[in-house]
Design a protein around this motif. Sequence first.
Motif: not given
Lengths: 535, 594
Positions: A429, A432-434, A463-464, A466-467, A470-471, A474, A477-478
């Motif tokens: 996380x 990701x930067x959460x 910023x874009x 890093x979205x 995130x995938x 994730x 994490x999944x």
Amino acid sequence: MRWFNSVTALFPILCVSGGALLLMLFEAAIGRPAAPAPGDLEALYRTRVRAALRSAFAIGVLALAAAGSAGLWLLARRAGQLDPGFLSQIVSHTAGLGGDRFALVVYAILCAGGILVLLQAGSYLRELGIDRPEFPLLVLFAVLGGMFLAAARDLLLMFIGLETLSLGTYCLVAFQRSSLKSTEAALKYFLLGSFAAAILLFGMALLYGVTGSLELSRIGKVLSLASPTAFEPVAAIGMALVVVGLAFKVSAVPFHMWTPDAYEGAPTPTTAFMAVVVKTAAFAIMMRVLLVAFPLGSPLSSAPAGWVSLLTGFALLTMVLGNFAGLMQDNVKRLLAYSSIAHAGYILIGVIVAGAVRSAVPREAERLQADALGAVLFYLVAYTLATAGAFAVLSICARDHRESTKVVDLHGLAVRSPGLAAGFLVCVLSLVGIPPTAGFFGKLYLFKLAVQAGLWPLALVGVLTSVAAAYYYLRLIVAVYMRPAETEDVAVPAPTTRGRLGIAAAALFVVALGLLPARVLSVATQSVFDLLRMQ
Amino acid sequence: MRHLLTLLIAIPALAPLGLWLVPRRLVRAQQAYALVVSVLVFGISLLLLKQSPLDAHGFLARFNERADWVPSAGIAYSVGVDGISIFLVLLTTLLTPIAILSSVQAVTDRVREYLASFLLLEAAMLGAFVALDMFLFFLFWEAMLVPMFVIIGVWGGPRRVYAAVKFFLFTMVGSALMLVAILYLAWQHAVVHGFWSFDYFALRDLLLPYRTEMLLFAAFTLSFAIKVPMFPLHTWLPDAHVEAPTAGSVILAAILLKMGTYGFLRFSMGLFPYASFRAGPTIAVLAVVGILYGALVAWKQTDVKKLVAYSSVSHLGFVMLGLAAAEPRAMAGAILQMINHGISTGALFLLVGVIYERRHTRRMEEFGGLASVMPMYAALFLVVTLSSIGLPGTNGFVGEFYVLLGSFQSEVLPRAHWLVMAAALGVVLGAVYMLGMYLKVFFGPVRNPKNEGLRDVTAREILCFAPLVLLIFVIGLLPGWLTRRMESSVRMACAEYVERVIEMDDLRRAGGLDETQSRRLRTGRLSEAIEAGQQIGLIEGEDSGGPAPTPAPAAPPKPIVNIDKISQGLRPVGVPGAGPPSPTPSPTNAGGAP
């Protein structure tokens, strides 16, 4: 008292080099014991204890060096408050090695990274039967090279540091001699690394030819004072070659080709070492070279032919390519390799801001520069903790200790060992930067500075992408939390206490920095002033 | 009392640590612990209802808190609660224990992590509702994502991973742009004032060029519209709802979606009034499309849970319509409707969960005649269905009525009556699909033998529903109990909004309103809002009812300055610079909320 000052300033470096030498001599003196016979539990036990003691010693040395750096930092701040000349006094007697606060902060990051690597290495190496004394030794020497890099005040020392660091790392990559992949990765890394070193050396030679000096601050002075028209092209080429050489080390696109292969082939603790220590040291020297030899206002910084535009191109490419290539990886180590490339892109934003500051007031400009470099240091801390923590989980409890750890191998980790899964979650996380993790603040500061300096495209792309990032994070994490383990046929090694300790420490610091970032940030920003005012 | 809000956030944020002190085997003890904590939080939150004087911004002065966090970046820990957020806070603290209680039987796998996720989620949601520092808000906004992602992805249905990732990425795209917008705003503050600040009120007083304001508004609104979700961005919602476990759906529908509408009201409209005024008609049209579209799609569903999910799209359209209308009644109705939707849709998801636990299916054709097998369940379902439709006497009626009435009178929306008529059609459609579903599930003969021996609701389940059913009637019969507490904040928000729209219009004669629109705005019913603001002491001024004086055409454009309206008092509309001799505070009931 002068000798005392100079020795004091060198304490962390002396500590690590002394520790490494002691360890080497000791191992050489007692010789290597014969491999224990299959049934001989006592001998097995003895070798294990010895391995544990070795790594404990190395960790102790690094911890002492880190503590020494912290102490020196406080001392330097107090001295700087009492007598502004004190700092330059310590520095001038240590043969081009700066004991400034910037270097001290980087020392601490490097030592922390080294400690985290050693903590996770134990069980991994034992599983593969390569738990040899060279590992902690090489880690110590490579960290030493990194410390040289952080403190180097002239190009020659920089090169020595870089080679010390790189040679150690090459060996660490090849550490699993029996594995084809490990040796292939090492060879690839070695060849490309030597090539990059040659480019760097050539750049240094050109700069020396133009300015007649190897000292960074002198190069800076000569380049900005002398009428530049005569030798600007040569200096520009020299600068560009140096930048390219360093970009290779931080694995910025388009000099990243070696990264996924080397990261995949190397033993996992070594991968963590490359991602953490090598990158931090390379960024430290990059900041110093660029901002001291080509400071603000120099014709080679923000002019069209300067390093700012060069790095901007690299940063954009790095963020986009690193993140999008990460989307397609099935191998966790390759995935994290692309993640480390992408993070290099974010960090470059901070360096670029420091070179692209436009302000009429010099003090203002300096403050913004300090903010930018402080943010870079903060990001390096956050990145070091999170990346080392994530790799530690791979080292310790991936179901399969071969060099390729697939995403599948992480399935069901949350059921098998919930604590490690939680640590992994926190670290990922943070990558990701959460919020509330250190990575969030790190990204935030960098994007904030990009906005402040008017570098819109960088902030927006950052910023874009890093979205997009995130995938793929994730997916990890999944895999850990939401997929059941497929088969139970592979025996999973029980995580060692040392490994757990490392992950717990990394996760804890990641969260702590995410909740209370102000203190560390102010330390980082203050330290950077030493670099900016380097004479 | 001083640190009540901090306590509300801190207790559920830290309580999960305690879960690991309870041995792994004692699942019941863990559940009891989480339940006790969340009930405790609810109890504490009830203290918010105590009478409290208002501060200059309409917040309950007693609960405001502010402390520096990262001073060098101007980030502060700043929280407060006003009439807009107070009931959302209470809704959150009420529904969390209900969600935890409802899943005592349903979730048996990794209970500790499950409970921890809910508590952390509660902390993040409460934080987002009370944050008054943009940075702090963003932090909680992002922090909400992870627990919900885990709840859907770990304890959800068969396609849970897909749904969870979709949910995460949709939200993340929106919030990434919002982050850039927040940074830009804070930077503008630094440019004007010389230091960074993320303070909501400080940022609100910045004057931005029209184009910039529009861009920033778009960035914020995109993020909120995804969360609401507004019509073209709603596709993540059915997936997330269908796959989430019951309690997750409850929290998602009842509270997380409100984050979008609340954010739109507080931040999009609060920070960028002029842009949201210009975009108001677009938003309203999208809202109405959402109302109709959601209703029509819900009508065609065969899965009860999916039906309820699409009904959310429809219901939240009403909320957005009410907000876009920028009329005090419509706005109050919208806020009321946020609460109502939380209560009735939360209850609906719980009810669907009850039957799913017994039959492990949610398809309507599997049921039929349940009323004779489970009479108590049927009765509860009927009450909630009627509330969702908006039958008079239940809470749903009040909110929808206020929204429609207020929007009808809106001066901001062109041809508001057409929009309202279309929206009213949505009410009818709502009755069609909800009652149709009720008919199929509960009436007729028991066709499926599997349904014959179903157990009626248990005492635990009744305990879950009791507070919600009670609230359905309390709000339906005594809406004044809620609206009284909202009134001053809503009026103030509305008045400030209109005030600022007009003022900014004056500053931007060049690119702003055309003449007729401007006149309509000044003389229209919206000036009632200003009047209301004067009554409660927000706006000092003498000229309230009649048409405001036309602005001097050669009014020099003001430089970008900090207009601290609240401390200086607003000048009457359109009088530039050297205005009235001395503003006389309205003598009758200045400073006193009713």
